[in-house]
Write a protein that holds these residues in place. Structure first.
Motif, PDB file in Angstrom:
ATOM      1  N   ASP A   1       0.865  -1.170   0.000  1.00 22.82           N
ATOM      2  CA  ASP A   1       0.000   0.000   0.000  1.00 22.82           C
ATOM      3  C   ASP A   1       0.912   1.235   0.000  1.00 22.82           C
ATOM      4  O   ASP A   1       1.641   1.460   0.977  1.00 22.82           O
ATOM      5  CB  ASP A   1      -0.913   0.007   1.224  1.00 22.82           C
ATOM      6  CG  ASP A   1      -1.894   1.182   1.224  1.00 22.82           C
ATOM      7  OD1 ASP A   1      -1.968   1.887   0.203  1.00 22.82           O
ATOM      8  OD2 ASP A   1      -2.571   1.366   2.254  1.00 22.82           O
ATOM      9  N   PRO A   2       0.965   1.996  -1.086  1.00 18.26           N
ATOM     10  CA  PRO A   2       0.091   1.930  -2.261  1.00 18.26           C
ATOM     11  C   PRO A   2       0.458   0.789  -3.216  1.00 18.26           C
ATOM     12  O   PRO A   2       1.554   0.226  -3.132  1.00 18.26           O
ATOM     13  CB  PRO A   2       0.319   3.282  -2.930  1.00 18.26           C
ATOM     14  CG  PRO A   2       1.755   3.606  -2.589  1.00 18.26           C
ATOM     15  CD  PRO A   2       1.928   3.121  -1.169  1.00 18.26           C
TER      16      PRO A   2
ATOM     17  N   SER B   1      -0.532   4.675  -9.344  1.00 14.58           N
ATOM     18  CA  SER B   1      -0.397   4.400  -7.910  1.00 14.58           C
ATOM     19  C   SER B   1      -1.754   4.638  -7.261  1.00 14.58           C
ATOM     20  O   SER B   1      -2.423   5.636  -7.553  1.00 14.58           O
ATOM     21  CB  SER B   1       0.656   5.327  -7.287  1.00 14.58           C
ATOM     22  OG  SER B   1       0.735   5.138  -5.887  1.00 14.58           O
ATOM     23  N   HIS B   2      -2.208   3.697  -6.403  1.00  9.73           N
ATOM     24  CA  HIS B   2      -3.475   3.876  -5.700  1.00  9.73           C
ATOM     25  C   HIS B   2      -3.434   3.122  -4.368  1.00  9.73           C
ATOM     26  O   HIS B   2      -2.496   2.350  -4.097  1.00  9.73           O
ATOM     27  CB  HIS B   2      -4.666   3.450  -6.563  1.00  9.73           C
ATOM     28  CG  HIS B   2      -4.737   1.983  -6.861  1.00  9.73           C
ATOM     29  ND1 HIS B   2      -5.037   1.032  -5.904  1.00  9.73           N
ATOM     30  CD2 HIS B   2      -4.579   1.299  -8.019  1.00  9.73           C
ATOM     31  CE1 HIS B   2      -5.053  -0.152  -6.459  1.00  9.73           C
ATOM     32  NE2 HIS B   2      -4.766  -0.025  -7.738  1.00  9.73           N
ATOM     33  N   HIS B   3      -4.467   3.311  -3.549  1.00 10.33           N
ATOM     34  CA  HIS B   3      -4.503   2.737  -2.204  1.00 10.33           C
ATOM     35  C   HIS B   3      -5.662   1.757  -2.021  1.00 10.33           C
ATOM     36  O   HIS B   3      -6.031   1.464  -0.879  1.00 10.33           O
ATOM     37  CB  HIS B   3      -4.617   3.858  -1.164  1.00 10.33           C
ATOM     38  CG  HIS B   3      -3.423   4.766  -1.120  1.00 10.33           C
ATOM     39  ND1 HIS B   3      -2.283   4.468  -0.386  1.00 10.33           N
ATOM     40  CD2 HIS B   3      -3.187   5.951  -1.731  1.00 10.33           C
ATOM     41  CE1 HIS B   3      -1.400   5.444  -0.534  1.00 10.33           C
ATOM     42  NE2 HIS B   3      -1.919   6.357  -1.346  1.00 10.33           N
TER      43      HIS B   3
END
Length: 583
Positions: free
Chosen positions: A498-499, A518-520
């Motif tokens: 995470d991410p 990029s994301h969470h």
């Protein structure tokens, strides 16, 4: 502005190829040996009120533009070697001029670049004018020399031309004849900064060169960010998925894409590792138009419907625990269902590998189904569990995952004889074929041939078929993909990260070329549903396909344009890949 043109009969063309609306035979040169002492027509073009014409320094006269309704001021002049000059006159003063001078023998080549610095981004261009001149630098209009070009440094010659519409010379070449003394060459940068040196030579002409600088800083400033290149392919906002990691969704002719669509919510709050949902097989054109549904069934989002192209018209996929092969034009299932079977990662040469995970109805092992004959055979008898079956690019060898001494092991089998061996140790994570003699994947504890003091955890390496690590390919990743020429790789961050970051690498580099996204959204990616990124490259190597979570419940199938981030695959590389693979 003022400009001189001379009526030149040598520019005439046969009547049969003249357009209905022709143009007088004009040229801007003063090499007329066949007309010496004879009267020739000279035309001047200007936006000045008047023009004075001079021949070898002596005035021929001054004429007013308003006296010529067609705005072409004409003169009759006795041709003679030397210099002819036109002067634009406004309010009694010379405000501009243009002159033509008789050229001598062709002795030199001049290379005139439109820019001295270009971006080292794999796209930027430099146009270079090629002129054959005499010792004084005057263009020789009758020159037709063959000019040979060589380039040193990080750049490529991508085109040559000379303006002769009757020429049969190729545009992609390292040589070109000049036409009326002139030609054009186009250089393109690569992703490597440095100096590009273009040399030119021709018979009887002095060799010359020009130097162009490919600048990395300029490229970095103007290179678009990856997220501006991204495109969601399906039209629906429901969850969608490509197939296995490393397997392109493109048809062999690069005209269509296949994907899985999940019309109902894919949110899963229970502990099922790979929950199944209603799933549909769709195709569309490669530009994202023409979407059509082919089949309705059920599957998890993990690897979609495990769909891949058999050829330009047929797709193999898995639904409801069975394999089917469907015609992408008609939507008709042409083979199957093969009950209880799972497909290998991709078909090759019209042949589909498949295996049973459980509920065995046939002798256990790896099967090969030939779509040309409709016949299935047990290719590799094997009594333990099998996953992730993949055939080498020459169609002779198989890699597969299995269990051995509490390891997630890797097996390699001969497709013709059915013989196999199991490598001691843990399989490389998400292994794939690199070429017909080696494979790649990510380092894990106790991996085959691994040394914890040498090989970095969760980075990409290459192994030979003896289980020896022979090359470091790329940095940190999990589900990986390789471009067909082996020059670029992609992989997302490791399980549970995470991410979640998808990175693009060039061969042998730990530092990424770019972060694609990029994301969470950890839960859909790693936990419930396991919507893994599963990257793959387009067949031409200029796009990246992947699955990306966009909220806590939904993922979409995306593509990303890699132009300017990677070098195009050369025609030599593309032909080599095609030779190594079965059509």
């Amino acid at each position: 502005m003022v400009h001189i043109a001379v009526m030149d009969d040598s520019l005439d063309v046969p009547i049969a190829v003249k357009a209905h609306w022709g143009w007088p035979k004009m040229a801007s040169h003063w090499n007329l040996p066949q007309l010496n002492g004879k009267e020739v027509k000279v035309v001047t073009f200007t936006n000045c009120p008047a023009v004075e014409l001079l021949l070898n320094g002596k005035s021929v006269g001054t004429k007013q533009l308003e006296d010529f309704p067609d705005k072409m001021i004409t003169w009759k002049v006795a041709a003679q070697p030397g210099k002819i000059e036109a002067r634009g006159i406004e309010k009694g003063k010379t405000v501009c001029s243009h002159q033509l001078q008789t050229a001598g023998k062709a002795t030199q080549i001049h290379l005139i670049a439109d820019r001295k610095t270009i971006r080292a981004d794999g796209r930027d261009l430099c146009n270079i004018e090629v002129k054959v001149t005499d010792e004084q630098g005057i263009l020789v209009p009758g020159a037709d020399h063959l000019i040979n070009f060589t380039i040193q440094g990080p750049g490529n010659i991508i085109g040559v031309d000379n303006g002769d519409v009757t020429s049969m010379e190729p545009y992609k070449a390292g040589k070109r004849r000049v036409f009326h003394g002139r030609a054009l060459l186009v250089l393109q940068s690569t992703l490597t900064p440095g100096k590009l040196t273009l040399e030119a030579n021709g018979e009887g002409l002095a060799k010359t060169k020009v130097v162009i600088n490919a600048d990395a800083l300029a490229a970095a400033k103007e290179r678009p960010a990856p997220n501006t290149r991204e495109r969601k392919i399906p039209l629906s906002n429901a969850t969608s998925s490509w197939g296995y990691y490393g397997v392109t969704p493109e048809s062999p002719d690069e005209k269509r894409l296949c994907y899985a669509l999940y019309p109902e919510p894919t949110d899963s709050t229970n502990d099922v590792k790979y929950p199944e949902h209603p799933a549909e097989l769709w195709v569309c054109n490669i530009d994202g138009t023409g979407h059509r549904r082919l089949f309705k069934g059920n599957s998890s989002v993990h690897n979609g419907l495990m769909q891949s192209w058999v050829d330009n018209k047929r797709i193999v996929f898995a639904s409801d625990g069975d394999i089917r092969i469907i015609n992408a034009d008609t939507g008709k299932v042409v083979f199957g269902p093969f009950e209880g079977f799972s497909p290998g990662h991709y078909a090759l040469g019209g042949k589909v590998l498949m295996y049973q995970k459980e509920n065995f109805t046939k002798p256990r092992g790896i099967y090969e189904f030939d779509t040309a004959t409709g016949k299935m055979r047990l290719a590799v008898p094997y009594n333990d569990r099998i996953w992730h079956v993949q055939c080498s690019t020459d169609g002779k060898t198989i890699l597969f995952r299995t269990r051995d001494n509490n390891y997630n092991a890797l097996g390699v089998a001969d497709l013709e004889s059915g013989s196999f061996k199991i490598f001691p140790g843990e399989k490389p994570m998400h292994f794939q074929w690199f070429d017909k003699q080696s494979f790649f994947g990510y380092i894990v504890p106790n991996v085959i041939g691994g040394d914890p003091n040498t090989h970095l955890m969760h980075e990409m390496y290459r192994w030979n078929l003896d289980g020896e690590i022979i090359e470091h390919l790329a940095g940190y990743g999990c589900h990986g993909a390789a471009r067909a020429d082996g020059k670029y790789f992609a992989g997302e961050s490791w399980y549970g990260s995470d991410p979640i970051v998808l990175r693009l690498y060039s061969r042998g580099q730990r530092k990424p070329l770019a972060e694609i996204f990029s994301h969470h959204f950890v839960r859909p990616t790693w936990q419930n549903g396991r919507h893994h990124v599963n990257p793959s490259f387009s067949r031409d190597g200029m796009r990246l396909y992947y699955k990306k979570a966009v909220n806590e419940n939904t993922s979409h199938a995306f593509s990303c344009d890699l132009t300017g981030l990677v070098e195009p695959m050369s025609q030599v590389d593309r032909r080599k890949v095609e030779r190594d693979c079965i059509d």
